[in-house]
Write an enzyme that holds these catalytic residues in place. Structure first.
Site: not given
Ligand SMILES: *[C@@H]1O[C@H](CO)[C@@H](O)[C@H](O)[C@H]1NC(C)=O
Ligand SMILES: *[C@@H]1O[C@H](CO)[C@@H](O)[C@H](O)[C@H]1NC(C)=O
Length: 503
Positions: A37, A57, A70, A95, A140, A184-185, A328, A330, A397
Site C-alpha cells: 500500500q 496490471h 507501482d 506497524r 500483509h 494480517n487478517e 483489527n 472497523y 488496526e
C-alpha cells in the site's frame, strides 16, 4: 445532518455512564501501514512480481479508480520522511509489513535480495534512532506471484515456504524487532482472495478454496510461532501474534432469540474461524462452523465436508500459538434473520452461515462496508475476553475512511468514540487491552478502492510527483493523544458545524 445528530445522541446515551479519558500506565499507541500500500518501487532493486502487481496490471478495471501500487506513497525511497511523520505523531510503535517478493524474489530462500534486506535494515535503523518500536507483519497480502502460480495458500507446501521466509526474517531483522505479526487478517486472505474475487489473487473458489486456505494458513502460522518460540525467542526475546479482523455481528433486534443465535454463529464464522483454533482451550475450528459446513456440503452432493476439522496433532500444534490477540476492527453489521443472502454464491462461506445481514446501522463512511458503530467495538472486546479466556489484546488496526480532507472532523470523532469504548471496557469490564494502532499513517493504495477511500492521518497528494504528506487535523489529535495519554477535549478538534455536541 439529522442522521449524524441522532447517531451522536445514541452514542452519548450509551456511553454516558462513564467519562474515562485517561489511558492506563503502559498503554501504547502506534500507527500502521502495509508494504504494497505504501512502498511502490514495484520493479526495482530486484523485487519480483507479487499477486497485487499482477492483479492491478492485468485487471485495472477491478480497481475503483484504476490506480495501482507501482509508486503508491513511494515509501521505498521516502521512508525517512515517513519516520519524521511518525516522530511528529509521537507514536510508541510503527506497524509495517515486509514485502516477501522484495526479500526473496523467487519466493524461496535460495536467493536473498541484498537490496531488500538493506531497505528494511535502513528503515529499522531510522526507527531506532527515533526510539520508535517496530511491530512487523510478515504477511500483509502480497504473495510472490511465483508461489501463487503453485496455488498459493491453497497449497499445503506453503506451510514450509512461509516458515522458510519467516526464518530469514527472524535471522536478518530479529535483533531489532521485539514484536511480530504472522498474518494480517486471515479472513480477508482466505475468504476475499480465495473464496471470492474481492482481493488479489481473486481465485473465487467460493466455499472450497477459502477453507483450503485456512487449513494451510493456520498450520503455517503455528509453524512460524514454534520456530520463533523454539529457536529465536531465547536470543531475541520477542513476541509473536496474529492479527484477526472482525466485522462484529449483532442482532438487529436484541430481543429476537433467532437473531441472537445467528449473530453468534456469524461471529464464529468470521472471527472464530481463525481465533478458536489458536485461543481456546478446546482448539480446532468452532464446532458450529464444522457442523454447518458438513451439513451444507452433504446437501450439495460433496463426498466430504468442504471444511475439514484439524486432526488431533494439528489441534494441539496450533493451540496457544499467539502471545497476544491482535484485533483489527472497523465496523459492526446487523443480523436480520435466517436465510441465504441473495448475493451468496453456491457453495460459499456466506451460504454456510445461513444468516441475513444488513449494513443499515451507524453513520456512513467513504467505504460501503464501514459504518460507524462504536458500541459494537465494546461488545466485540467483551466477547473476546469471555470467549478466549481473557487474552492480552492489541488493537492492531482501527480507523475510518473519507474522500480526502485536511479538516477531518469525522475521523477525529471516530477515533474519540472508538477509543472511549476501549477505555470503557478496560475500566468497566477488565478487558486486557494493551495498545492501539490507528489505520493508517498516510493515505495510501486502499486495495480495490485505489486512492478513492482515504484512511490516513496524513494527506498524500498523489497528483504531485513529490507525493507531499500533509498532516490532517486528525494527526494533531493523535499527536496530542500520544503526548498526554488522554483523549483530547479541545474545541479545535470539534466540528464547528456540531459544536454543541460533547465528545
Ligand atoms: C517498471 O515499471 C514501470 C511502470 O510502473 C515501467 O515504466 C518501467 O519501465 C519498469 N522498469 C523496469 C526496469 O522494468
Ligand atoms: C514455547 O516455549 C516454551 C519454552 O520452551 C514452552 O514451555 C511453551 O510451551 C512453548 N509454547 C508453545 C505454544 O508451544
Amino acid at each position: 445532518m439529522a442522521c449524524w445528530s441522532l447517531i451522536a445522541l445514541l452514542a452519548l446515551s450509551q456511553t454516558s455512564s462513564a467519562h474515562y479519558t485517561k489511558f492506563p500506565e503502559g498503554f501504547t499507541f502506534g500507527v500502521a501501514t502495509a508494504a504494497y500500500q505504501i512502498e511502490g518501487a514495484w520493479n526495482v532493486s530486484g523485487k519480483s512480481e507479487n499477486v497485487w502487481d499482477r492483479l492491478t496490471h492485468t485487471r485495472p478495471d477491478m480497481i475503483a479508480d484504476g490506480t495501482n501500487g507501482d509508486i503508491a506513497c513511494d515509501s521505498y525511497n521516502r521512508y525517512r520522511e515517513d519516520v519524521e511523520e511518525l516522530a511528529y505523531l509521537g507514536v510508541d510503535f510503527y506497524r509495517f509489513s515486509l514485502s516477501w517478493a522484495r526479500i526473496l524474489p523467487t519466493g524461496q530462500v535460495n536467493y536473498l535480495n541484498p537490496d531488500g534486506i538493506r531497505y528494511y535494515n535502513d528503515l529499522l535503523e531510522a526507527l531506532e534512532a527515533k526510539n520508535i518500536e517496530p511491530l512487523v507483519t510478515l504477511f500483509h497480502w502480497d504473495l510472490p506471484q511465483s508461489l501463487q502460480d503453485l496455488g498459493g495458500w491453497a497449497n499445503p507446501k506453503m506451510i514450509e515456504y512461509f516458515r522458510d521466509y519467516a526464518d530469514v526474517c527472524f535471522r536478518e531483522f530479529g535483533d531489532k524487532i521485539k514484536s511480530w505479526i504472522t498474518f494480517n487478517e486471515p479472513y480477508e486472505i482466505c475468504e476475499d482472495a480465495y473464496g471470492d474475487e474481492k482481493k488479489a489473487p481473486a481465485v473465487n473458489s467460493h466455499g472450497v478454496g477459502n477453507y483450503l486456505c485456512s487449513d494451510t494458513l493456520l498450520k503455517a502460522h503455528a509453524e512460524v510461532y514454534h520456530l520463533y518460540n523454539d529457536t529465536y525467542r531465547s536470543k531475541q526475546n520477542g513476541k509473536v501474534m496474529i492479527s484477526i479482523n472482525s466485522i462484529w455481528y449483532e442482532p438487529k433486534d436484541p430481543e429476537n432469540a433467532e437473531q441472537v443465535t445467528l449473530a453468534e454463529v456469524a461471529n464464529q464464522f468470521k472471527f472464530g474461524w481463525f481465533a478458536h483454533p489458536i485461543f481456546t482451550e478446546e482448539g480446532g475450528y468452532p464446532s458450529i462452523m464444522v457442523e454447518n459446513v458438513a451439513r451444507q456440503s452433504e446437501a450439495e452432493g460433496y463426498p466430504r465436508p468442504r471444511l475439514e476439522q484439524f486432526d488431533e496433532y494439528w489441534i494441539q500444534r496450533i493451540k496457544g500459538t499467539s502471545d497476544f490477540l491482535g484485533i483489527n476492527h472497523y465496523t459492526t453489521h446487523l443480523i436480520t434473520g435466517a436465510g441465504v443472502d441473495p448475493v451468496a454464491k453456491s457453495p460459499s462461506w456466506l451460504k454456510d452461515i445461513g444468516a441475513l445481514t444488513t449494513m443499515e446501522v451507524g453513520e456512513e463512511s467513504a467505504s460501503e462496508w464501514l459504518r460507524v458503530v462504536p458500541t459494537g467495538f465494546a461488545n466485540l472486546l467483551r466477547w473476546c475476553k469471555s470467549s478466549y479466556n481473557d487474552p492480552p489484546i492489541y488493537i492492531t488496526e482501527n480507523g475510518v475512511s473519507d474522500r480526502g480532507t485536511l479538516q477531518d472532523y469525522k475521523r477525529i470523532q471516530y477515533f474519540n468514540d472508538y477509543l472511549t469504548e476501549i477505555l470503557n471496557v478496560i475500566y468497566e469490564d477488565g478487558v486486557n487491552v494493551l495498545g492501539y494502532t490507528a489505520w493508517t499513517l498516510m493515505d495510501n493504495f486502499e486495495w480495490r478502492a485505489g486512492f478513492s477511500e482515504r484512511f490516513g492521518l496524513y494527506y498524500v497528494d498523489i497528483n504531485d510527483p513529490a507525493l507531499p504528506r500533509t498532516p490532517k487535523l486528525s494527526a494533531e489529535y493523535y499527536r496530542q493523544l500520544t503526548n498526554t495519554r488522554e483523549l483530547p477535549q479541545d474545541d479545535r478538534f470539534k466540528d464547528p458545524a456540531k459544536v454543541h455536541d460533547e465528545f
